[in-house]
Design an enzyme around this catalytic site. Structure first.
Site, short mmCIF file in Angstrom:
data_model
loop_
_atom_site.label_atom_id
_atom_site.label_comp_id
_atom_site.label_asym_id
_atom_site.label_seq_id
_atom_site.Cartn_x
_atom_site.Cartn_y
_atom_site.Cartn_z
N PHE A 343 0.63 -1.30 -0.03
CA PHE A 343 0.05 0.21 -0.04
C PHE A 343 0.84 1.24 0.00
O PHE A 343 1.99 1.28 0.32
CB PHE A 343 -0.93 -0.01 1.23
CG PHE A 343 -0.34 0.33 2.54
CD1 PHE A 343 -0.19 1.65 2.91
CD2 PHE A 343 0.29 -0.75 3.23
CE1 PHE A 343 0.47 1.93 4.19
CE2 PHE A 343 0.83 -0.50 4.38
CZ PHE A 343 0.92 0.85 4.68
N CYS A 344 0.20 2.24 -0.48
CA CYS A 344 0.93 3.76 -0.50
C CYS A 344 -0.07 4.78 -0.17
O CYS A 344 -1.47 4.40 -0.20
CB CYS A 344 1.86 3.94 -1.65
SG CYS A 344 1.08 3.89 -3.12
N THR A 345 0.13 5.94 -0.59
CA THR A 345 -0.58 6.89 -0.27
C THR A 345 -1.86 7.11 -1.28
O THR A 345 -2.90 6.97 -0.83
CB THR A 345 -0.01 8.37 -0.36
OG1 THR A 345 0.96 8.42 0.49
CG2 THR A 345 -0.80 9.66 0.11
N GLY A 347 -1.64 5.08 -4.39
CA GLY A 347 -1.72 3.84 -5.32
C GLY A 347 -0.43 3.83 -6.41
O GLY A 347 -0.12 2.85 -6.71
N ILE A 375 -4.34 4.79 0.43
CA ILE A 375 -4.81 4.88 1.72
C ILE A 375 -6.31 5.79 1.67
O ILE A 375 -7.08 5.90 2.45
CB ILE A 375 -3.99 5.51 2.71
CG1 ILE A 375 -2.61 4.74 3.00
CG2 ILE A 375 -4.52 5.74 4.16
CD1 ILE A 375 -1.63 5.42 3.42
#
Length: 568
Positions: A343-345, A347, A375
């Site tokens: 996951f990241c901020t 995508g 997220i």
């Protein structure tokens, strides 16, 4: 003295006259400089305008109404500036071809309306409860249908035209492989002006009209924000790669990444025991918020025990550290035979990272998955936070966002009324780098003394300015530098382009001088400060002239020019 020999004194200019003269000189200097938009071929802009003519565009006013203009004494300068849009200012040598478009309307964090950067005395009825909106998105082209350089130039011109038309702010990175953007808009204070929410929906349609590939784009709209969340300018930046990993595309094509899971599917998979969840963001983002709620037991009577996917923080300063982390034996051992969730901020960082992980360990893991929309999408799907703990660090004016506060922390340091401390976040590693008290706000643009990444510093310590006090700078270090015992200032170390790697091997470094970081969060590396001093010195002639015995003297020596040309 007689009248014949008396020297006439110059009349001292008034403050108003001095300001007018300064403005005139600035305008003359800007006229002499080559404008960044003027360097673009006219054909690019004409082609971009053609796209706008191909459909019936919904008119969104972009200039201040005549009523506002009349309040300023009938001066037409403001409206003329709006028509131009570009400031003629560059973004440095790394982005010489970037476009910069000023937003005509913006608001301060106290709610004051700014028209072309100036506080305007507009009627309160026209600025009653103005709101801002954001849209976050990225889009990769198909692997075999990349945009050619001409198409990228046309898209940049097209975006700058839209920015002027729609009064946008934010940042857009454009490459042959696609686009990565954070855009903002604010309610227009004119009678027939569009709302911020409407404006950004129009922009999404503008992009779909430009290229059908944007039909697949996941536009993440965030509405009803404080008006100061709107950016004052839009930067359109041409880049080689949307997220720089230092990985060749043939080794990890973004279209070959992990399986995209929607928020609720991802949430369910976080409950699985034979799974790990990798935080693809930088460590300074991870310290204030992370996915490890699935590891905690809510019942206080029970002991905390491992439940669900194990959270893994690669402890990166920047994206280029990912390949080095994945190459370690201990990393591969931890991921082996596990379901790998990433996951990241928003995508985009997962796209390249998941593709690279699949290439390196595809046969050794039980599948690679990534959170679709990042997220941002997860917190929308789970208003109570779900398995997320803490805040989501964002790259816009919200600063950091929690599940219960979409407006974010951005702005001055103050405690929000009625806001309760979230006790389940107490054990997050967010603390002031100086006094080590609990703190989770990145304010004041404080940077790590030894690697340049943002650091957390509380308001009390910030008032003491430890980063400006001799002998106290070493206190201003990030958790990674403290953990790795990094003590050498990044300004004294030379790095490869984009600060990827320390040019001097750690084995070759003098142990007595301390340990230097292997990467820094800075374009060009930490040696930029030294080069700047050299350039400044070279503009001044050495005061010792021919008597100067230093061969490496940084000051200018006209007599040595011939020696340099013959030696080279």
């Amino acid at each position: 003295m007689t009248d014949d020999t008396e020297v006439k004194r110059k009349r001292r200019l008034s403050k108003k006259e001095r300001k007018a003269l300064k403005k005139q000189r600035t305008n003359n200097n800007n006229a002499q400089k080559v404008s960044i938009t003027a360097t673009k071929p006219e054909a690019d802009e004409e082609a971009a305008i053609d796209y706008l003519k191909n459909y019936e565009a919904i008119e969104v006013p972009t200039k201040v109404s005549s009523e506002i203009n009349n309040k300023k004494g009938g001066n037409n300068t403001a409206n003329e500036d709006l028509e131009g849009g570009s400031t003629g200012k560059t973004l440095g040598k790394w982005f010489p071809n970037a476009l910069l478009v000023k937003s005509s309307i913006s608001f301060t964090n106290t709610g004051q309306l700014l028209v072309n950067g100036k506080v305007d005395g507009i009627d309160e009825s026209k600025t009653k409860n103005p709101r801002a909106s954001l849209v976050l998105f990225y889009q990769y082209t198909e692997k075999t249908k990349k945009w050619n350089p001409e198409r990228v130039k046309i898209l940049m011109s097209y975006l700058s035209i839209i920015a002027k038309k729609r009064n946008l702010g934010g940042r857009i990175r454009v490459a042959q492989e696609g686009v990565n953007a954070t855009l903002s808009a604010v309610d227009m204070p004119t009678k027939d002006g569009a709302s911020a929410a409407e404006t950004l929906r129009y922009v999404a349609q503008d992009l779909k009209n430009f290229d059908p590939v944007f039909e697949e784009t996941d536009f993440k709209f965030i509405d009803d924000l404080s008006p100061d969340r709107h950016f004052k300018e839009l930067r359109v930046i041409p880049v080689e790669e949307l997220v720089f990993y230092g990985i060749r595309e043939e080794d990890a094509a973004c279209q070959e990444g992990g399986v995209h899971l929607k928020a609720k599917e991802y949430h369910e998979m976080l409950k699985e025991e034979n799974a790990v969840v990798i935080d693809v963001r930088n460590h300074y983002e991870a310290v204030i918020g992370r996915f490890d709620g699935q590891e905690k037991v809510d019942d206080p009577k029970k002991k905390l025990e491992h439940k669900g996917a194990e959270y893994i923080d690669p402890k990166m300063r920047k994206s280029t550290d990912f390949t080095q982390w994945l190459s370690k034996d201990e990393t591969k051992e931890k991921l082996k035979d596990k379901k790998v969730l990433m996951f990241c901020t928003g995508g985009i960082r997962c796209e390249r990272a998941s593709a690279f992980l699949k290439k390196e360990m595809g046969d050794e893991v039980d599948g690679v998955y990534q959170l679709q929309g990042g997220i941002e999408r997860y917190l929308k799907a789970f208003p109570d936070g779900g398995f997320w703990r803490g805040k989501n660090f964002v790259f816009d004016k919200r600063e950091a966002v929690s599940a219960e506060d979409k407006d974010g922390d951005g702005g001055v340091v103050k405690k929000k009324k009625g806001k309760k401390d979230n006790k389940k976040d107490d054990d997050l590693p967010a603390k002031c780098c100086v006094c080590e008290k609990k703190w989770d706000r990145y304010v004041g643009k404080k940077k790590c003394f030894t690697c340049g990444v943002p650091v957390l510093m509380c308001s009390i310590c910030m008032s003491k300015k430890p980063d400006k006090t001799k002998g106290m700078e070493i206190k201003v270090r990030c958790p990674l530098c403290i953990e790795e015992n990094i003590t050498v200032p990044c300004s004294e170390v030379e790095f490869t382009d984009n600060g990827v790697k320390n040019k001097k091997n750690q084995d070759e470094q003098d142990a007595s001088a301390g340990k230097a970081a292997q990467s820094v969060l800075k374009w060009g590396g930490g040696h930029a400060k030294k080069k700047k001093l050299q350039r400044k010195a070279q503009r001044r002639i050495c005061q010792f002239g021919t008597e100067c015995v230093r061969k490496d003297c940084m000051f200018y020596h006209p007599e040595r020019q011939g020696e340099k040309s013959t030696s080279s």
